[in-house]
Design a protein around this motif. Sequence first.
Motif, PDB file in Angstrom:
ATOM      1  N   LYS A  62       0.822  -1.211   0.000  1.00 43.52           N
ATOM      2  CA  LYS A  62       0.000   0.000   0.000  1.00 43.52           C
ATOM      3  C   LYS A  62       0.860   1.267   0.000  1.00 43.52           C
ATOM      4  O   LYS A  62       0.531   2.248  -0.666  1.00 43.52           O
ATOM      5  N   ASN A  63       1.980   1.250   0.719  1.00 49.01           N
ATOM      6  CA  ASN A  63       2.838   2.445   0.776  1.00 49.01           C
ATOM      7  C   ASN A  63       3.431   2.785  -0.580  1.00 49.01           C
ATOM      8  O   ASN A  63       3.567   3.961  -0.928  1.00 49.01           O
TER       9      ASN A  63
ATOM     10  N   LYS B 168       0.752   4.518  -2.509  1.00 47.34           N
ATOM     11  CA  LYS B 168       0.593   5.897  -2.041  1.00 47.34           C
ATOM     12  C   LYS B 168       1.664   6.799  -2.646  1.00 47.34           C
ATOM     13  O   LYS B 168       1.365   7.889  -3.143  1.00 47.34           O
TER      14      LYS B 168
ATOM     15  N   LEU C 103      -6.652   4.870   2.273  1.00 50.44           N
ATOM     16  CA  LEU C 103      -5.972   5.374   1.091  1.00 50.44           C
ATOM     17  C   LEU C 103      -6.960   5.312  -0.077  1.00 50.44           C
ATOM     18  O   LEU C 103      -7.065   4.320  -0.782  1.00 50.44           O
TER      19      LEU C 103
ATOM     20  N   GLN D  59     -10.356   2.445  -3.162  1.00 51.77           N
ATOM     21  CA  GLN D  59      -9.693   2.353  -1.862  1.00 51.77           C
ATOM     22  C   GLN D  59      -8.608   1.289  -1.980  1.00 51.77           C
ATOM     23  O   GLN D  59      -8.885   0.156  -2.354  1.00 51.77           O
ATOM     24  N   ILE D  60      -7.381   1.674  -1.687  1.00 47.25           N
ATOM     25  CA  ILE D  60      -6.255   0.746  -1.745  1.00 47.25           C
ATOM     26  C   ILE D  60      -6.158   0.027  -0.405  1.00 47.25           C
ATOM     27  O   ILE D  60      -6.136   0.662   0.650  1.00 47.25           O
ATOM     28  N   VAL D  61      -6.095  -1.298  -0.460  1.00 46.69           N
ATOM     29  CA  VAL D  61      -6.113  -2.135   0.732  1.00 46.69           C
ATOM     30  C   VAL D  61      -4.871  -3.022   0.743  1.00 46.69           C
ATOM     31  O   VAL D  61      -4.530  -3.641  -0.265  1.00 46.69           O
ATOM     32  N   GLN D  62      -4.199  -3.087   1.860  1.00 45.70           N
ATOM     33  CA  GLN D  62      -3.005  -3.913   2.035  1.00 45.70           C
ATOM     34  C   GLN D  62      -3.414  -5.362   2.270  1.00 45.70           C
ATOM     35  O   GLN D  62      -4.172  -5.660   3.195  1.00 45.70           O
TER      36      GLN D  62
END
Length: 159
Positions: free
Chosen positions: A81-82, A85, A101, A112-115
């Motif tokens: 996820k980082n 971003k 995010l 929505q970005i999900v880890q």
Amino acid sequence: MPTQSPPETKARALGINHVALEVDDVNAALDFYSQIVEFSLRGRHESMAFIDLGDQFIALMEKRTQSPDKHRHFGLVVDDKNTVKKTLEALNVKLLPGEFLDFIDPWGNRVQIVQYSDIQFTKAPHVLRGMGLKQLDKSDEAVQALADKGMAPEKNLGQ
């Protein structure tokens, strides 16, 4: 006319096969998303493209008609996820305020970005047991599609 009662048993929801995103231009959407995440193109058909996500996919379809999404969204699972971003920031994509995010793509789709490590995404045997399922078989075609990608289960999940 008499109304009919629903059956006592119901089908069990197990997951999502795909999400369809409406865009104005499929080629532009493929270019945009390819700058953010690594993916394979599953295929194309007329004014659609299919982004492969293992045994799931995203369908990009031309002809968006609605206004940008404010709350409606879908979660795109990633391994880092980082990194996403940082990429979004480098591309000057505006991140939405809040604890997640989220961003709006150029066509108004809220993402929505999900880890992956933070969610219960896989349907591993212990997850199936937690869902109250003893066995979750896959069709021969699905097993073959997974095998073609090197992801064939050693036996049916949950056994």
